[in-house]
Design a protein around this motif. Sequence first.
Motif, PDB file in Angstrom:
ATOM      1  N   ASP A  26      -6.438  15.743  -3.179  1.00  0.00           N
ATOM      2  CA  ASP A  26      -6.020  17.073  -2.700  1.00  0.00           C
ATOM      3  C   ASP A  26      -7.107  18.105  -3.013  1.00  0.00           C
ATOM      4  OD1 ASP A  26      -5.633  16.707  -5.372  1.00  0.00           O
ATOM      5  OD2 ASP A  26      -3.879  18.023  -5.485  1.00  0.00           O
ATOM      6  N   ILE A  84      -3.815   6.968   4.524  1.00  0.00           N
ATOM      7  CA  ILE A  84      -4.449   6.503   3.295  1.00  0.00           C
ATOM      8  C   ILE A  84      -4.334   7.591   2.225  1.00  0.00           C
ATOM      9  CG2 ILE A  84      -6.048   5.044   4.589  1.00  0.00           C
ATOM     10  CD1 ILE A  84      -8.232   7.102   4.009  1.00  0.00           C
ATOM     11  N   TRP A  85      -4.560   7.163   0.979  1.00  0.00           N
ATOM     12  CA  TRP A  85      -4.543   8.145  -0.118  1.00  0.00           C
ATOM     13  C   TRP A  85      -5.814   8.984  -0.057  1.00  0.00           C
ATOM     14  CZ3 TRP A  85      -7.976   9.090  -4.032  1.00  0.00           C
ATOM     15  CH2 TRP A  85      -7.557   9.986  -5.042  1.00  0.00           C
ATOM     16  N   ARG A  86      -5.633  10.305  -0.208  1.00  0.00           N
ATOM     17  CA  ARG A  86      -6.747  11.253  -0.198  1.00  0.00           C
ATOM     18  C   ARG A  86      -6.594  12.213  -1.379  1.00  0.00           C
ATOM     19  NH1 ARG A  86      -9.582  11.503   4.552  1.00  0.00           N
ATOM     20  NH2 ARG A  86      -8.726  10.303   6.290  1.00  0.00           N
ATOM     21  N   ASP A 117     -11.204   3.083  -3.230  1.00  0.00           N
ATOM     22  CA  ASP A 117      -9.803   2.622  -3.240  1.00  0.00           C
ATOM     23  C   ASP A 117      -9.822   1.095  -3.072  1.00  0.00           C
ATOM     24  OD1 ASP A 117      -7.113   2.193  -3.069  1.00  0.00           O
ATOM     25  OD2 ASP A 117      -6.755   3.675  -1.479  1.00  0.00           O
ATOM     26  N   TYR A 133       0.849  -1.207   0.000  1.00  0.00           N
ATOM     27  CA  TYR A 133       0.000   0.000   0.000  1.00  0.00           C
ATOM     28  C   TYR A 133       0.881   1.252   0.000  1.00  0.00           C
ATOM     29  CZ  TYR A 133      -3.838   3.179   0.924  1.00  0.00           C
ATOM     30  OH  TYR A 133      -4.772   4.187   0.821  1.00  0.00           O
ATOM     31  N   ASP A 134       0.700   2.113  -1.010  1.00  0.00           N
ATOM     32  CA  ASP A 134       1.428   3.382  -1.106  1.00  0.00           C
ATOM     33  C   ASP A 134       0.401   4.509  -1.155  1.00  0.00           C
ATOM     34  OD1 ASP A 134       3.119   5.469  -1.468  1.00  0.00           O
ATOM     35  OD2 ASP A 134       3.982   4.756  -3.369  1.00  0.00           O
ATOM     36  N   LYS A 135       0.384   5.309  -0.102  1.00  0.00           N
ATOM     37  CA  LYS A 135      -0.618   6.372  -0.009  1.00  0.00           C
ATOM     38  C   LYS A 135      -0.366   7.508  -1.000  1.00  0.00           C
ATOM     39  CE  LYS A 135       1.778   9.047   3.545  1.00  0.00           C
ATOM     40  NZ  LYS A 135       1.669   9.653   4.887  1.00  0.00           N
ATOM     41  N   ASN A 136       0.787   7.524  -1.644  1.00  0.00           N
ATOM     42  CA  ASN A 136       1.104   8.594  -2.586  1.00  0.00           C
ATOM     43  C   ASN A 136       0.663   8.278  -4.015  1.00  0.00           C
ATOM     44  OD1 ASN A 136       2.416  10.162  -0.574  1.00  0.00           O
ATOM     45  ND2 ASN A 136       4.229   8.855  -0.781  1.00  0.00           N
ATOM     46  N   VAL A 137       0.150   7.073  -4.245  1.00  0.00           N
ATOM     47  CA  VAL A 137      -0.290   6.659  -5.572  1.00  0.00           C
ATOM     48  C   VAL A 137      -1.805   6.555  -5.542  1.00  0.00           C
ATOM     49  CG1 VAL A 137      -0.117   4.913  -7.371  1.00  0.00           C
ATOM     50  CG2 VAL A 137       1.863   5.405  -5.919  1.00  0.00           C
ATOM     51  N   ARG A 138      -2.437   7.177  -6.529  1.00  0.00           N
ATOM     52  CA  ARG A 138      -3.903   7.148  -6.569  1.00  0.00           C
ATOM     53  C   ARG A 138      -4.381   5.726  -6.867  1.00  0.00           C
ATOM     54  NH1 ARG A 138      -6.000   7.525 -11.828  1.00  0.00           N
ATOM     55  NH2 ARG A 138      -4.449   7.964 -13.451  1.00  0.00           N
TER      56      ARG A 138
END
Length: 677
Positions: A152, A148-150, A117, A66-71
């Motif tokens: 902007d 988690i990814w959010r 997601d 899990y990478d929160k920087n990737v959509r």
Amino acid sequence: MKMAKNNLATGGRRAVLTIIVLLARVVSASNAEEYGECAFGLPGSSNATTVSSSELEAAILDAAAYDKNVRPSLAVSGTLDAAADVVEVQLWVTAYNLIELTQTLLLSGFLRTYWTDPRLAYGAPGPDCAAAAAEEPWVLSEARYASIWRPDTYSENAKEIDAREDASSGTRIYANGSVYDARFVNAELSCKLHVDLLPFDRHVCHMAVGSFTQGTRDLVYTARLGTDDDEAVVSHGAPAANLWELERTSAAHVVVNYGEPASYANVELKLHLKREPMYHVSYSMIPAILFVAVSYNGFFIDRFQGPARVANALLPVLVLRVLQNAVFARLELISYRIYLAEFLMIAMFLACFCVFEYGAVHHFLAIEKAAKDRRDVLTKMAKRLQSEEDAAHGAPPRTKALAAARHHRSVVCRPSPERVNGMMIDGTAHEPHDDVEQQQQETKDDPGDSVPHDVTASSSSDVAAPQGVVLARNDDAEDAGAAKRHFRASRTASQLASQYEAMRTRHTNLAVLIRKSSQWFAGTSSHESHADDTDYEPPSCDPTRERDEAEMRRIFDKFDYDKSEAIDAYEVACLLRYYGIFVDAECARATMCHYRFCEGKLIPKNRRAVTFTFQELKKFITYYDDKYSIGVTTRTFVSKPTSLQLDIACRILFLPACFVIFFLHWIWWFPANKGKN
């Protein structure tokens, strides 16, 4: 014995295992109760293993995959041409207020964001959870908010925004990976207002929501419709101000390009606001109408009461200016037209009209005062001309003292040393030729009273003084008669005539001497100094006669409109009005007939044919107030002074004119702007 011991050991182990299982279930149940949630299945498991939300967070978010920087779409597909992720937004409004001065919408409420997601998907809760509890989502703890990814998300037209990250906000994750995030925000949003229909205006303010860094290829923002009213903006809270009503809400999708190659897909959450007009109607428009009525009241105040009229006219102007300032204090500087501002401006113009009207009234009052002054001058001039004409047609009137002397038959003549020229009778001077006529007439009437010429020297010396005589009462009738006859004999007509000629010569010589002396002191030529008496008017000539005659003639010709050498009733009414006598033609005609009656002249049966010649007009003007005026018998508008006519006209026409002006102003604005906003 060994078999029994083995069976006992096996049974003991089974009992211990059973106790351990029971304890595990108790711990699991207590753990679920601690978090208030059902136990969830880990991703990839067949619900054989259930864990708490905290364990689920650790199992998913701490994983290396899990990478929160990737959509999400890019992470799942693993390619750069992955589909754009869709973010849905919804606004729950709890309070709002519109600040007109700064054109700012103050907004409080929850900004809800929805996206999916797949990396956050997990197994459904186990069979031990109730059916209702099994549908509850996974509530992300505050410590894991940034894990988690959010998207902007930002607001393009927000001057200032405060999004809380406390108990009033939260993130919920469902089993299929759907994420719901709610944040309580206090926002100051820029809202462009066009208040031309103030106070009946409507406005649309919006909150523009979109991505700050990712364009339409990565993120697309759309509005999430509500379940109840299918609106993207839901408002069930009371507004912060009572001046605005939230009529409805809507949403719009826009694609924005900020001068870059990439475009951004945003969504506008709109609030349709309607102003409650009663504030401005009650505290601006109705007071304006009332103070216009106060200005109207000034038309009924006596026009000669200047301070009262001025105060009544100026006070509404000042109050209306204060009302204008109160309205503009709530608005920014604007250059377009505003209904309420024009309404107050019209009210001020009407109030200012009352000020200007009294200025005109005061001007006409000055004209009327000048007319009265001209009337006084005209009356004096006409009387002077009339007196000269009366003197030219008859002998000069005898003095009262002479009439008294004729009544008193018994007189004593004594010399009068105070007399220089002429004679004095009871202290009253008169010309000697009057004495000659007096004596001749009395001698003719009473010849028996004549006295012989041989009078004694003593008596003759008492009465023959040329300076004059003083008549006095004598108690002795005989002595009085003798003295009277002696006086008549000594003062013959020839003597009196010679004395009169000598006195006239002395007066003429004295006048010439005075005139020549004044010419000498003035430096006149020797030719003028030696001019004879023929170059000058006689002393009895009035130098103002020709001027007065010409002025009277000019007045007559001015109002003789038809140049017929006779003026009719209408022309007489105009002439009288010019001199401060305000009558109409009918009243002037009646006054002219009254003049002819008083003078014994014929009155035509057709009263409209009555006219005045120049000589009749002079006498009419001279004795108008004393003999011929009959008063104003008609109360028509024409017979009133101009200043009063102006007041009466304003009393009648001002209120209807105000109603028409305000009605046309309303028609001009609102049917023309029907459907606007």
